[in-house]
Design an enzyme around this catalytic site. Structure first.
Site, short mmCIF file in Angstrom:
data_model
loop_
_atom_site.label_atom_id
_atom_site.label_comp_id
_atom_site.label_asym_id
_atom_site.label_seq_id
_atom_site.Cartn_x
_atom_site.Cartn_y
_atom_site.Cartn_z
CG ASN A 53 -5.12 7.89 -0.46
OD1 ASN A 53 -4.89 7.28 0.58
ND2 ASN A 53 -6.28 8.47 -0.69
CG ASN A 54 -5.47 2.77 -4.89
OD1 ASN A 54 -5.74 1.71 -4.32
ND2 ASN A 54 -6.25 3.27 -5.85
CG HIS A 100 -1.89 1.18 1.20
ND1 HIS A 100 -3.14 1.10 0.63
CD2 HIS A 100 -1.76 2.46 1.66
CE1 HIS A 100 -3.75 2.27 0.76
NE2 HIS A 100 -2.92 3.11 1.38
CB CYS A 101 2.06 3.39 -2.63
SG CYS A 101 3.12 4.83 -2.92
N PRO A 102 1.39 5.18 0.31
CG PRO A 102 2.79 6.09 1.94
CD PRO A 102 2.57 4.86 1.13
#
Length: 353
Positions: free
Chosen positions: A74-75, A69-71
């Site tokens: 945001n997905n 999950h990549c901040p």
């Protein structure tokens, strides 16, 4: 050229963000009902976890071929947007390298045109250029400071994002994800610990870097397959990876140690009232903390010197019970001397205070 970099970077960035990784359909079950025994069941999505899929706590869905999950987008990075995300990681450093070259040459040229050489000293006058042709755009002290700051950002982005691109390419060329690489390492540890003599072979490595590369990058931009069924190498079972996950899950239950909360814990990231060492050694991870009340039972699976990670049993210790997982301070719990279900001492454990 800079505009070209900008357009390509933003296109892949927003594609990774808005296209998304692709999710396992709610209520999904395999075509053959007997295959359910090889899969884990997700209580949140009310469906079985398809091969290579994992549940994301942030997205609250089971993600197909989840990498992480990549901040920043945001997905999640997964099946549908893995190519766009990787291209963004490639194009961003290339654009920053081009910008760095422009900044360096600009500052060099402007400083060179403002240097005055004397017999005993060298002076730099930022007010005006000493040589012709004069710059089209005025370049003063503030412009020099801004260019130097921008150069630092460009170089920092090149190094940081470039390292992420290298990491992604390593897993892509072996047709793995970051999570699957971790599962493979745990499989080796499990086999070595129990001395079973079995050999775990990662089933999705096609044996060729080019074939693995084509699993993510295609001329159409659409990844191969449907995200649920995956080609496997010869000699591997369609559910080889999920079977290994079930073994690791069962092994984690065997190795888990039961603890009882002796102090209340609010679930804050850096508790002030639990000691200075606990405050400064809080785990640097996105994994949650769990609030504890005195008397709660926790199944701990791993830990640090001052923190532990485990599952809080909210209903019962049965497999069907609802559990909340997260970190909690070690000083808030103590080992249970007896198992609440069997009234027998926990193997290899003594009560500690």
């Amino acid at each position: 050229m800079l505009l070209n970099w900008t357009v390509m970077i933003l296109y892949n960035y927003f594609s990774a963000m808005f296209v998304g990784p692709g999710y396992v359909p709610l209520g999904w079950t395999p075509e053959k009902s007997q295959d359910c025994m090889y899969l884990q069941y997700c209580k949140v999505c009310q469906s079985y976890k398809a091969p290579r899929s994992h549940h994301c706590r942030k997205c609250n869905r089971c993600v197909m071929k989840m990498d992480h999950h990549c901040p920043w987008i945001n997905n999640c990075c997964g099946y549908q947007n893995h190519a766009s995300f990787t291209l963004f990681l490639l194009l961003a450093p290339l654009g920053c390298i081009h910008a760095s070259f422009i900044f360096i040459m600009t500052m060099y040229t402007q400083l060179y045109n403002r240097i005055s050489f004397g017999w005993s000293s060298v002076k730099i006058d930022m007010s005006a250029a000493k040589r012709d042709p004069r710059p089209i755009i005025p370049f003063g002290l503030s412009a020099f400071a801004a260019s130097l700051f921008a150069l630092g950002l460009a170089l920092g982005t090149t190094i940081a994002v470039g390292m992420l691109f290298i990491i992604q390419m390593k897993v892509i060329l072996t047709n793995k994800t970051s999570i699957e690489s971790w599962i493979e390492e745990k499989a080796k540890d499990r086999i070595q610990y129990y001395q079973t003599g079995e050999t775990f072979i990662f089933p999705y490595d096609m044996g060729s870097k080019w074939k693995n590369f084509r699993q993510v990058f295609t001329w159409s931009g659409i990844p191969e397959g449907d995200g649920l069924d995956w080609p496997v190498r010869d000699g591997c079972h369609q559910y080889s990876l999920t079977i290994e996950q079930l073994k690791q899950k069962a092994d984690k239950r065997v190795r888990s140690v039961r603890y009882r909360a002796i102090e209340d814990y609010s679930g804050v990231c850096c508790p002030v009232t639990k000691g200075v060492k606990t405050f400064f050694t809080t785990p640097c991870t996105e994994e949650p903390r769990i609030a504890l009340s005195k008397g709660d039972l926790i199944l701990a699976t791993r830990g640090l010197k001052h923190w532990m990670y485990g599952e809080k049993i909210l209903i019962s210790a049965a497999d069907g019970g609802i559990r909340e997982r997260g970190w909690f301070p070690r000083k808030c719990v103590e080992k249970c001397q007896y198992d609440s279900e069997t009234d027998q001492p926990v193997d290899g454990e003594k009560k500690s205070k």
